[in-house]
Design a protein around this motif. Structure first.
Motif, PDB file in Angstrom:
ATOM      1  N   VAL A  15       0.866  -1.251  -0.116  1.00 43.36           N
ATOM      2  CA  VAL A  15      -0.048  -0.059  -0.083  1.00 43.36           C
ATOM      3  C   VAL A  15       0.913   1.151   0.007  1.00 43.36           C
ATOM      4  N   GLN A  16       1.845   1.181   0.824  1.00 46.39           N
ATOM      5  CA  GLN A  16       2.848   2.431   0.985  1.00 46.39           C
ATOM      6  C   GLN A  16       3.743   2.449  -0.389  1.00 46.39           C
ATOM      7  N   MET A  17       3.986   1.569  -1.014  1.00 50.43           N
ATOM      8  CA  MET A  17       4.626   1.596  -2.378  1.00 50.43           C
ATOM      9  C   MET A  17       3.946   1.487  -3.473  1.00 50.43           C
ATOM     10  N   SER A  18       2.840   2.422  -3.500  1.00 46.62           N
ATOM     11  CA  SER A  18       1.768   2.433  -4.666  1.00 46.62           C
ATOM     12  C   SER A  18       2.450   2.990  -5.805  1.00 46.62           C
ATOM     13  N   ASP A  19       1.860   3.495  -6.779  1.00 43.36           N
ATOM     14  CA  ASP A  19       2.034   3.875  -8.188  1.00 43.36           C
ATOM     15  C   ASP A  19       2.228   5.262  -8.000  1.00 43.36           C
ATOM     16  N   ASP A  20       2.031   6.056  -7.029  1.00 43.54           N
ATOM     17  CA  ASP A  20       2.266   7.364  -6.854  1.00 43.54           C
ATOM     18  C   ASP A  20       3.325   7.805  -5.933  1.00 43.54           C
ATOM     19  N   LYS A  21       4.416   7.012  -5.748  1.00 43.74           N
ATOM     20  CA  LYS A  21       5.394   7.145  -4.913  1.00 43.74           C
ATOM     21  C   LYS A  21       6.472   6.586  -5.649  1.00 43.74           C
ATOM     22  N   ILE A  22       7.932   7.604  -5.173  1.00 42.42           N
ATOM     23  CA  ILE A  22       8.798   7.113  -5.852  1.00 42.42           C
ATOM     24  C   ILE A  22      10.096   6.561  -4.797  1.00 42.42           C
ATOM     25  N   ALA A  23      10.517   5.583  -4.893  1.00 40.06           N
ATOM     26  CA  ALA A  23      11.334   4.846  -4.040  1.00 40.06           C
ATOM     27  C   ALA A  23      12.729   4.891  -4.326  1.00 40.06           C
ATOM     28  N   VAL A  24      13.475   5.077  -3.216  1.00 39.32           N
ATOM     29  CA  VAL A  24      14.943   5.093  -3.370  1.00 39.32           C
ATOM     30  C   VAL A  24      15.534   3.962  -2.408  1.00 39.32           C
ATOM     31  N   THR A  34      27.181  -2.581  -4.716  1.00 39.53           N
ATOM     32  CA  THR A  34      27.675  -3.669  -5.712  1.00 39.53           C
ATOM     33  C   THR A  34      26.778  -3.242  -6.867  1.00 39.53           C
ATOM     34  N   ILE A  35      25.586  -2.997  -6.730  1.00 42.83           N
ATOM     35  CA  ILE A  35      24.742  -2.780  -8.128  1.00 42.83           C
ATOM     36  C   ILE A  35      25.355  -1.600  -8.954  1.00 42.83           C
ATOM     37  N   ILE A  36      25.424  -0.577  -8.338  1.00 42.92           N
ATOM     38  CA  ILE A  36      26.397   0.582  -8.920  1.00 42.92           C
ATOM     39  C   ILE A  36      27.716   0.218  -9.615  1.00 42.92           C
ATOM     40  N   SER A  37      28.152  -0.608  -8.669  1.00 50.57           N
ATOM     41  CA  SER A  37      29.651  -1.027  -9.305  1.00 50.57           C
ATOM     42  C   SER A  37      29.666  -1.741 -10.519  1.00 50.57           C
ATOM     43  N   CYS A  38      28.601  -2.654 -10.313  1.00 58.40           N
ATOM     44  CA  CYS A  38      28.438  -3.659 -11.649  1.00 58.40           C
ATOM     45  C   CYS A  38      28.392  -2.827 -12.762  1.00 58.40           C
ATOM     46  N   LEU A  39      27.448  -1.831 -12.818  1.00 58.70           N
ATOM     47  CA  LEU A  39      26.873  -0.977 -13.944  1.00 58.70           C
ATOM     48  C   LEU A  39      28.069  -0.164 -14.233  1.00 58.70           C
ATOM     49  N   ALA A 108      14.667  -6.118  -0.386  1.00 61.10           N
ATOM     50  CA  ALA A 108      14.246  -4.615  -0.555  1.00 61.10           C
ATOM     51  C   ALA A 108      13.706  -3.988  -1.779  1.00 61.10           C
ATOM     52  N   ILE A 109      14.557  -4.276  -3.071  1.00 58.87           N
ATOM     53  CA  ILE A 109      14.345  -3.672  -4.177  1.00 58.87           C
ATOM     54  C   ILE A 109      13.206  -4.528  -4.719  1.00 58.87           C
ATOM     55  N   ARG A 110      12.987  -5.734  -4.545  1.00 57.66           N
ATOM     56  CA  ARG A 110      11.787  -6.294  -5.167  1.00 57.66           C
ATOM     57  C   ARG A 110      10.525  -6.093  -4.581  1.00 57.66           C
ATOM     58  N   GLN A 111      10.757  -5.824  -3.134  1.00 60.56           N
ATOM     59  CA  GLN A 111       9.494  -5.278  -2.303  1.00 60.56           C
ATOM     60  C   GLN A 111       9.115  -3.700  -2.783  1.00 60.56           C
ATOM     61  N   SER A 112       9.994  -3.060  -3.177  1.00 58.64           N
ATOM     62  CA  SER A 112       9.535  -1.637  -3.467  1.00 58.64           C
ATOM     63  C   SER A 112       9.205  -1.750  -5.020  1.00 58.64           C
ATOM     64  N   ALA A 113       9.115  -2.770  -5.716  1.00 56.82           N
ATOM     65  CA  ALA A 113       8.654  -2.568  -7.120  1.00 56.82           C
ATOM     66  C   ALA A 113       7.288  -1.857  -7.425  1.00 56.82           C
ATOM     67  N   PRO A 114       6.368  -2.071  -6.341  1.00 55.65           N
ATOM     68  CA  PRO A 114       4.893  -1.411  -6.914  1.00 55.65           C
ATOM     69  C   PRO A 114       5.200   0.045  -7.153  1.00 55.65           C
ATOM     70  N   ALA A 115       6.101   0.822  -6.521  1.00 61.48           N
ATOM     71  CA  ALA A 115       6.295   2.107  -6.716  1.00 61.48           C
ATOM     72  C   ALA A 115       6.249   2.583  -7.877  1.00 61.48           C
ATOM     73  N   LYS A 116       6.105   3.924  -8.193  1.00 57.85           N
ATOM     74  CA  LYS A 116       5.996   4.464  -9.541  1.00 57.85           C
ATOM     75  C   LYS A 116       7.612   4.205 -10.294  1.00 57.85           C
ATOM     76  N   GLU A 117       8.496   4.648  -9.634  1.00 63.56           N
ATOM     77  CA  GLU A 117       9.870   4.172 -10.078  1.00 63.56           C
ATOM     78  C   GLU A 117      10.715   3.956  -8.718  1.00 63.56           C
ATOM     79  N   VAL A 118      11.616   2.967  -9.064  1.00 59.92           N
ATOM     80  CA  VAL A 118      12.701   2.355  -7.998  1.00 59.92           C
ATOM     81  C   VAL A 118      14.081   2.852  -8.354  1.00 59.92           C
ATOM     82  N   TYR A 119      14.650   3.764  -7.823  1.00 57.60           N
ATOM     83  CA  TYR A 119      15.954   4.023  -7.940  1.00 57.60           C
ATOM     84  C   TYR A 119      16.951   3.214  -6.865  1.00 57.60           C
ATOM     85  N   ILE A 120      17.912   3.196  -7.059  1.00 57.75           N
ATOM     86  CA  ILE A 120      19.135   2.420  -6.439  1.00 57.75           C
ATOM     87  C   ILE A 120      20.143   3.234  -6.099  1.00 57.75           C
ATOM     88  N   ALA A 121      20.370   3.494  -4.938  1.00 52.84           N
ATOM     89  CA  ALA A 121      21.417   4.549  -4.408  1.00 52.84           C
ATOM     90  C   ALA A 121      22.444   4.029  -3.239  1.00 52.84           C
TER      91      ALA A 121
END
Length: 251
Positions: A15-24, A34-39, A108-121
């Motif tokens: 509910v919190q991670m709905s499509d009107d939220k931006i997750a970071v 690690t994700i940032i480094s791999c890219l 945490a990233i997978r659980q945040s997926a319902p958000a409008k956008e998900v950024y990795i930081a």
């Protein structure tokens, strides 16, 4: 713009991670770093999975030379996988799909997926992500997710989130941002220790574990603030660099 901070992934709900939220999402030690480094090292994409079994099953859909299995569980590298320590990945991920399994960050990233956008930081790219958000969104709610560790608060994620929030405030102006108490607390914590990144990470529980595995080099690397301009974003269960997003959507 409203900024709220979750202290651990267990506070995430659909509910919190709905499509009107931006997750970071932050998992400074080590998943998001690690994700940032791999890219940065030239990986084609990073796919966050829930566990090693999912990664092994998914790998069957790729040619062996096109995929890299990377992961840990409870701080121990999964048998047959590469360690998620950035210093041990540079020669193994270029032009590959990285299937990444970690105890907390990828979950945490997978659980945040319902958000409008998900950024990795992380500390490495917190400034770049903050600038992207200020440039792209207005009057949005930003949910900053500290992954934590197995339902426990993690100092390093709180510090990394505070760094990111401090950059948002510098870019957007304090009068234009509403910080919840948790977001404000992380910003104040960071401000008081802004030049102590390595010490904060080293003294954390996870940092001490990395010391025991002789990963001081990685601690020093991921402590660098604003080192990377990489902006990873989750698109259809895959994490790619932001500049590739429009190309991927057009396929």
């Amino acid at each position: 713009m409203k900024v709220h901070l979750l202290l651990k992934k267990e506070e995430i709900d659909t509910v919190q991670m709905s499509d009107d939220k931006i997750a970071v999402v932050f998992d400074v030690l080590l998943a998001t770093s690690t994700i940032i480094s791999c890219l940065q090292f030239g990986a084609k994409e990073v796919i966050p999975v829930m566990n090693g079994e999912e990664a092994i099953l998914m790998a069957k859909g790729y040619k062996t030379e096109d995929v890299a299995l990377v992961g840990e569980y409870d701080g121990i590298t999964i048998d047959g996988f590469l360690s998620p320590a950035p210093s041990r990945l540079e020669e193994h991920v270029k032009n590959k799909t990285v299937l990444l399994s970690t105890t907390n960050g990828t979950v945490a990233i997978r659980q945040s997926a319902p958000a409008k956008e998900v950024y990795i930081a992380s500390l490495l790219n917190g400034e770049a992500v903050s600038k992207q958000i200020i440039k792209t969104y207005d009057n949005e709610t930003i949910i900053v997710v500290c992954s934590g560790s197995s339902n426990q608060f993690c100092l390093e994620d709180f510090y990394g989130a505070g760094y990111f929030i401090e950059q948002l405030v510098k870019e957007y102006g304090l009068n234009n941002i509403e910080l919840t108490d948790s977001a404000l607390a992380s910003r104040i914590f960071y401000q008081n220790l802004s030049h102590e990144a390595y010490n904060v990470l080293s003294e954390s529980r996870v940092g001490q574990m990395l010391h025991s595995h002789e990963l001081q080099q990685d601690l020093a690397f991921v402590s660098k603030q604003g080192e990377s301009s990489i902006i990873p974003i989750l698109l259809e269960k895959k994490i790619i660099c932001l500049e590739k997003m429009e190309t991927c959507k057009g396929k």
